[in-house]
Structure formats: C-alpha cells, structure tokens
Design an enzyme around this catalytic site. Structure first.
Site, PDB file in Angstrom:
ATOM      1  N   ASP A 142      26.249  38.369  38.932  1.00 25.08           N
ATOM      2  CA  ASP A 142      27.044  37.671  39.951  1.00 25.08           C
ATOM      3  C   ASP A 142      26.302  37.554  41.273  1.00 25.08           C
ATOM      4  O   ASP A 142      26.118  36.462  41.814  1.00 25.08           O
ATOM      5  CB  ASP A 142      28.375  38.397  40.175  1.00 25.08           C
ATOM      6  CG  ASP A 142      29.268  38.382  38.943  1.00 25.08           C
ATOM      7  OD1 ASP A 142      29.280  37.366  38.244  1.00 25.08           O
ATOM      8  OD2 ASP A 142      29.944  39.386  38.697  1.00 25.08           O
ATOM      9  N   ARG A 181      34.405  51.423  45.812  1.00 25.66           N
ATOM     10  CA  ARG A 181      34.610  50.206  46.593  1.00 25.66           C
ATOM     11  C   ARG A 181      34.968  50.442  48.065  1.00 25.66           C
ATOM     12  O   ARG A 181      34.488  49.702  48.930  1.00 25.66           O
ATOM     13  CB  ARG A 181      35.677  49.332  45.929  1.00 25.66           C
ATOM     14  CG  ARG A 181      35.313  48.781  44.552  1.00 25.66           C
ATOM     15  CD  ARG A 181      33.865  48.403  44.438  1.00 25.66           C
ATOM     16  NE  ARG A 181      33.576  47.659  43.215  1.00 25.66           N
ATOM     17  CZ  ARG A 181      32.422  47.716  42.569  1.00 25.66           C
ATOM     18  NH1 ARG A 181      31.466  48.519  43.025  1.00 25.66           N
ATOM     19  NH2 ARG A 181      32.195  46.997  41.494  1.00 25.66           N
ATOM     20  N   ASP A 229      38.513  44.364  42.258  1.00 25.06           N
ATOM     21  CA  ASP A 229      37.520  44.676  43.291  1.00 25.06           C
ATOM     22  C   ASP A 229      37.610  43.760  44.502  1.00 25.06           C
ATOM     23  O   ASP A 229      37.301  44.161  45.622  1.00 25.06           O
ATOM     24  CB  ASP A 229      36.111  44.632  42.700  1.00 25.06           C
ATOM     25  CG  ASP A 229      35.804  45.859  41.861  1.00 25.06           C
ATOM     26  OD1 ASP A 229      36.470  46.888  42.058  1.00 25.06           O
ATOM     27  OD2 ASP A 229      34.897  45.805  41.012  1.00 25.06           O
TER      28      ASP A 229
END
Length: 407
Positions: free
Chosen positions: A19, A99, A128
């Site tokens: 990504d 995160r 996320d």
C-alpha cells in the site's frame, strides 16, 4: 476535500509494504507533486525496516524518518492492557496496540516539519484508518488527512501490484504470496487470499506463512520450562534474569514461537461493521497473558478480579476502536494499575506443542491459604456455614413460602 494545490508537503505513514509503496508516486501524481516525508514507526517489525530508506527515496520521498516507538508501545499501552487482561474476541490486539503511538508520532513530525497533510495506507474497510486518524486528531486536530484508499480508483491488491509494476516500484511479494500482513514486536497478522473463505483450513506449514515460529505439529517433542517474574502486574524477569518489558516479549517470542504457542484463527467483528477472518501469531504475548492470569488467581481478591474481568471487555473495545488517547483510557488504566498492586511473584510454565501448562505459582502477597482450604484438619469452623447459608438463602426461602401461601 482539501484544495490539492495548497498541499505542498505531506507526511506519510510508511511501512514499505504494498500500500504505502505505491502511495508515494500516487501522491506525487495526484497532489501536484508535493514533497513526501516518509515516516516509519519502529514498533519491533525488525527486518522489515531494512532497505526502507533507499526504497522510499527511490520512489519519490524526500527523506525517511524512522521513529523508535517500541518501548513507548510496550510500556504505555501493552503493559496496562496486560494488567487489565484485555482481549478483543480472543484477539490480543496486536495491530491495535501499535497504531496509537504511530499516529501520535505522525502528528508530532507533521507539526515539526510544517506539513500540510498526513497520509496513511489504511483501507476504507478496516479499523486502522480510525486508529490512525483519532490519534492524529488528538495531537494535530487541524491537520488535513489523506487516505488514498478512500480516493483512488484502485479496487484490489492485484491492481495495486499492476500500479507498482507500471511505476517501477520494487515489491517483496508476488501475487501468490500476497497476504496482507502486519508485524510488530507483539504479533503478526495474516489476512487475504485463501484465508478470506472461513471454510479453508490455513496451511500453517506452508513455507513462508508463519514467521514468528512453527506450528504445533513441528514443535519439539520435549517441553520447554520458563519462569516469569512480575512486580505489580508488570513482567520484570525471565528465569531470574531482569530485563525491560520489550526484551521480555522478545525472549518469550523466541520460546513461544519455537513451541508453536499463540497461533489463532478467528473471524472478528471489525469496527466498520463487517466480519473479517485472520490468522494471528502472538507467541510471547500469549505466554504473558497466561502467566499474568495465573498470578492473579492467588493474589487478587474476588470482587476486584471479577470487576476487572468485566472492564477488560470495555478496555479491549476502546483500544480496538482507536480511542486510546481518551479520558476513559486514563481512568480505566488507573483502575488496572491499582488492581495489580499486589500481583507480584513468579510463574513457572511448561510450553509444549502449542500448549501452555501451569507448573507452579508463588507470591509474597498470596491470598491462598492451604490451612483454610485443606481437606485435612484446619482452623476453619465449618459449623459457621449453616448461619451464612440461612441468611444467603433467605430471599429464596421467602419466595417459596409466598408461592405456598404460607407468608
């Protein structure tokens, strides 16, 4: 949507995976060629950081900043969660633990660098995006956030690979091994490909699938013993050797991984409403949670333990749903710390082919009294139980009398 021409500098959460590798050229193409500062949060993913700087710069970033967040993640988030016993539907929250600290650091760097926006590679389907953005909103509330998965025309990971190949972005994966993985010190997650169908059995022994250890089928035929020392609910030593918590997790990952510990296959309920199937490896974390629970059994009073078990569900939901930086977290963490005041002692465990077997627990603050509980002679006056039962059962007796018309 913000005016793209006004965005001159973007801080990108960068892992070097599929990504974020293609997001750099995509941002350059679609946001009027801004400066891209890649930020990699070191949360214990080890070899995944190798070669990251060269790759980021080669694909268009002006520089890479690597932020060491391991101990912050462990000490500030994982240890309080261990004390609370927080699990989300049996999931030990591996991705969710990392995160908040990454999001916080992105905000700090964006402000320090004078960036106009922060970008991340989380999809519009997952959890996320929420975790990153809530942390950013807490520490940089006016910062623009760019989530390419919510903007671009790319529809799948196959199309991402097409884009990468067209833009000469080097990848470590192939279409056949293209699992979506997330790794940190605490865990490794696997999603996608054959795992998308819950009817498919995971091939744990397929080369390259498991990374933190072996399956129970390939674990040794002899058990491994380990002793973990805790002080006020926090792990402080392994086999008598004092070390910081992150090193304890690292060591237990080795021991647990070698013995096939901590592999789970679950379908969980994502925050956005859909169910998602994943395989998680959490060898050291699974051992720590088990050991902590053993010590709680002998050191924590019943009422506190039962309330803590109820709050653990709320605590896990809070972390999973991205609300770490909140007044609720601070209040619940204070409870977890107080509840663990006397959770001090040593827990000996036997690790064998995916199993964790208790092998003895000791504590200077134990509430366990062999004298009281023994089947042999003791100081306990069993006759006192009759009066207790009469009072405890009085409401039941009165209801029965009412039904019989005898009140």
């Amino acid at each position: 949507m913000a005016n793209k021409d006004n965005i001159k500098k973007i801080v990108l959460a960068y892992s070097g995976g599929l990504d974020t590798s293609i997001i750099i050229p995509w941002l350059k193409e679609n946001y009027n060629n801004p400066e891209i500062i890649a930020v990699a949060g070191n949360v214990g993913q080890a070899d995944e950081l190798e070669g990251l700087e060269a790759k980021a710069i080669a694909t268009g970033a002006s520089k890479l900043i690597v932020a060491d967040l391991v101990d912050e993640m462990v000490d500030d988030i994982i240890i309080p969660s261990l004390k609370m016993g927080a699990k989300y539907e049996t999931y030990l929250l591996g991705t969710a633990f990392a995160r908040p600290v990454i999001g916080k650091k992105l905000a700090e760097i964006a402000l320090a660098e004078g960036a106009d926006a922060i970008a991340h590679g989380a999809t519009g389907k997952g959890n996320d995006q929420v975790r990153f953005e809530l942390a950013i909103k807490r520490f940089a509330p006016e910062m623009k956030i760019i989530a390419p998965w919510r903007e671009w025309d790319i529809k799948s990971r196959d199309e991402e690979i097409d884009y990468a190949e067209a833009h000469n972005v080097p990848l470590k994966i192939s279409r056949e091994t293209n699992y979506s993985k997330d790794k940190n010190l605490w865990h490794l997650s696997h999603e996608g490909l054959d795992l998308e169908d819950p009817a498919n059995e995971p091939d744990y022994d397929k080369p390259g699938f498991l990374e933190m250890g072996v399956s129970p089928f390939k674990a040794p035929d002899v058990p491994t013993y380990v002793t973990i020392d805790f002080e006020a609910g926090a792990p402080v030593a392994i086999d008598g050797e004092k070390m910081k918590a992150s090193k304890i997790i690292e060591k237990l990952n080795e021991l647990g991984g070698a013995n096939g510990i901590g592999i789970i296959d679950i379908v969980e309920n994502r925050l956005v409403g859909m169910k998602d199937r994943g395989v998680y490896e959490t060898p050291g974390g699974t051992i720590l949670y088990f050991a902590h629970q053993q010590l709680e059994m002998i050191t924590m009073d019943k009422d506190t333990l039962h309330i803590k078990q109820k709050l653990a569900v709320d605590y896990a939901d809070m972390i999973y749903n991205g609300k770490w930086y909140s007044p609720m977290q601070e209040a619940l963490t204070a409870f977890a710390n107080k509840a663990n005041e006397y959770v001090t002692g040593s827990v000996k465990l036997k690790l064998y082919k995916g199993n964790i077997i208790p092998a003895g627990t000791t504590s200077p603050y134990s509430l366990y009294s062999e004298n009281l509980v023994t089947f042999g002679e003791s100081d306990y006056d069993q006759g006192q139980a009759a009066g207790f039962i009469n009072l405890w059962g009085l409401p039941t007796k009165v209801q029965a009398l009412r039904e019989q018309g005898k009140l």
